[in-house]
Design a protein around this motif. Structure first.
Motif, PDB file in Angstrom:
ATOM      1  N   GLU A   1      -6.755   3.082  15.258  1.00 47.84           N
ATOM      2  CA  GLU A   1      -6.076   3.164  13.966  1.00 47.84           C
ATOM      3  C   GLU A   1      -7.117   2.814  12.908  1.00 47.84           C
ATOM      4  N   VAL A   2      -7.243   3.664  11.910  1.00 43.60           N
ATOM      5  CA  VAL A   2      -8.291   3.522  10.898  1.00 43.60           C
ATOM      6  C   VAL A   2      -7.643   3.520   9.515  1.00 43.60           C
ATOM      7  N   ILE A   3      -8.033   2.549   8.691  1.00 42.00           N
ATOM      8  CA  ILE A   3      -7.532   2.436   7.321  1.00 42.00           C
ATOM      9  C   ILE A   3      -8.652   2.816   6.351  1.00 42.00           C
ATOM     10  N   PHE A   4      -8.321   3.640   5.383  1.00 47.16           N
ATOM     11  CA  PHE A   4      -9.247   3.994   4.310  1.00 47.16           C
ATOM     12  C   PHE A   4      -8.679   3.412   3.014  1.00 47.16           C
ATOM     13  N   HIS A   5      -9.362   2.417   2.478  1.00 46.56           N
ATOM     14  CA  HIS A   5      -8.890   1.757   1.262  1.00 46.56           C
ATOM     15  C   HIS A   5      -9.969   1.865   0.186  1.00 46.56           C
ATOM     16  N   ASP A   6      -9.745   2.764  -0.746  1.00 45.75           N
ATOM     17  CA  ASP A   6     -10.718   3.012  -1.827  1.00 45.75           C
ATOM     18  C   ASP A   6     -12.113   3.255  -1.268  1.00 45.75           C
ATOM     19  N   VAL A   7     -12.188   4.054  -0.226  1.00 42.21           N
ATOM     20  CA  VAL A   7     -13.482   4.416   0.375  1.00 42.21           C
ATOM     21  C   VAL A   7     -14.148   5.455  -0.523  1.00 42.21           C
ATOM     22  N   ARG A   8     -15.331   5.157  -0.945  1.00 39.52           N
ATOM     23  CA  ARG A   8     -16.025   6.018  -1.906  1.00 39.52           C
ATOM     24  C   ARG A   8     -17.279   6.616  -1.268  1.00 39.52           C
ATOM     25  N   VAL A   9     -17.373   7.955  -1.304  1.00 36.90           N
ATOM     26  CA  VAL A   9     -18.540   8.642  -0.741  1.00 36.90           C
ATOM     27  C   VAL A   9     -19.021   9.691  -1.745  1.00 36.90           C
ATOM     28  N   PRO A  10     -20.281  10.121  -1.637  1.00 40.17           N
ATOM     29  CA  PRO A  10     -20.805  11.132  -2.568  1.00 40.17           C
ATOM     30  C   PRO A  10     -20.012  12.429  -2.501  1.00 40.17           C
TER      31      PRO A  10
END
Length: 405
Positions: free
Chosen positions: A229-238
């Motif tokens: 289970e993976v959470i993405f919280h305000d993950v910022r990438v180019p």
């Protein structure tokens, strides 16, 4: 359609069968022991790296990927090789660098990645130096309709910001999983099949949380890198990490078509091993005064298993041939047909092999219980049976809709 193996396939089959006998099967108990003894419950074990080195030395490497990046094999050439690896599905595909989800991710990077992305991620994947994950399924929506996927991918200047929750993300628990291909929604107001996009998220990006490992019928599947289970919280990438906005469905179909047939190829190998184990077990045990193999019901199981495997193999080979000759779109019906038929039939065969083994069949002393769990899981993976049947039925009905007036 000529399904006779060509010279190249015959040569590789001989070499791979020898590798299975000399290295893979003897390594299986070592593999299980090292899994039990490792300090990190999700990391790979030394025997896998040893097998990878030996396989590469023998030229048994990256068979799944055609063209300049891979083994240069067609789908029809790869099919019998993938079947052989299915006899030991947790060990052989990894040893040959032909294990999911890395295979599909390498295909995506080869087809859609830019030069920098291929150098940074595809090359080390092809070398077997890192692992990867494909993050699509979500727990909060019915992911069998991919239009429901709700993870947000929002443009913010020269970056994208990702928020969402995924689960059953295969391979993500392995600390060597270094790159995630994430599917999410970039434009909720676009046409339904243009709302989704794919984006690359490196492990270690702030806001990416590997929350927990998910079990599969009680198995942690840690030998495969687990399912997270993976959470993405305000993950910022180019911004360059995202392929063309709205192309998520097209990329997913390009990835999942080959993935589905690869699963089916390996499933046939799993079925063959189940038949072998069932025959050996029933010949070696007696009940009610005669070998179990002489019981009529057991002979029915064995005969039916052989018939089913031969039918499945021909359908898989036809599908591979069509993918090679008319492309994935032209083979769409057959890809769906094998995805419907193969896991269900192999599950049935494994069930009978388990029954023939008695209590041993559900134990850890034989591979059957875990193989059954894998086959049952594959009736969900890459689209559940019901969705494939729905789509296939629509294609059949469309042939007659005009004539039904």
């Amino acid at each position: 359609m000529d399904f006779a193996f060509d010279a190249r396939t015959e040569e590789l089959r001989r070499e791979l069968l020898d590798f299975m006998d000399s290295h893979i099967y003897p390594a299986e108990p070592v593999f299980e022991q090292q899994l039990a003894e490792r300090a990190d419950p999700w990391s790979s074990v030394p025997i896998v790296e040893d097998l990878k080195a030996e396989a590469r030395k023998r030229g048994l490497w990256n068979f799944f990927l055609p063209g300049e990046h891979g083994g240069g094999l067609t789908n029809l050439q790869y099919a019998p090789l993938a079947e052989i690896t299915g006899h030991s599905p947790h060990l052989a595909p990894a040893a040959l660098n032909c294990a999911a989800p890395d295979t599909g991710n390498m295909e995506v990077l080869a087809m859609f990645g830019n030069e920098q992305q291929r150098k940074q991620w595809l090359e080390p994947l092809l070398e077997g130096e890192i692992r990867s994950a494909f993050a699509m399924t979500e727990p909060d929506v019915a992911s069998s309709d991919a239009r429901n996927i709700a993870t947000s991918i929002r443009r913010d200047g020269d970056t994208y910001v990702i928020n969402g929750r995924k689960w059953y993300i295969s391979g993500a628990m392995n600390p060597n999983c270094q790159i995630f291909i994430v599917m999410g929604k970039t434009d909720p107001d676009a046409e339904p099949h243009r709302q989704q996009s794919m984006i690359l998220v490196p492990r270690g990006t702030p806001g990416l949380e590997i929350k927990r490992g998910m079990k599969l019928f009680g198995y942690d599947d840690s030998s495969h890198g687990g399912h997270a289970e993976v959470i993405f919280h305000d993950v910022r990438v180019p911004a360059d990490n995202l392929a063309e906005e709205g192309s998520g469905f097209a990329i997913a179909q390009a990835r999942l078509g080959p993935g589905r047939i690869h699963h089916c190829m390996r499933l046939i190998g799993m079925a063959e091993r189940a038949i072998e184990l069932m025959c050996r077990r029933t010949l070696s045990r007696s009940t009610f005064g005669k070998p179990i193999a002489e019981q009529g019901v057991v002979q029915d199981w064995i005969a039916e298993s052989r018939v089913r495997v031969e039918q499945l193999r021909l359908l898989v080979l036809k599908t591979a041939w069509l993918m090679d000759t008319v492309g994935n779109k032209g083979a769409h019906t057959e890809i769906q047909a094998i995805k419907i038929a193969t896991p269900a039939s192999v599950e049935w065969i494994l069930d009978k092999a388990i029954q023939a083994h008695g209590a041993g069949g559900i134990s850890q002393d034989f591979p059957l219980a875990e193989l059954w769990a894998q086959a049952r899981m594959l009736r969900f993976a890459d689209g559940p049976d019901e969705v494939h049947k729905r789509s296939l039925a629509h294609r059949e009905l469309n042939k007659y809709r005009g004539a039904a007036k």
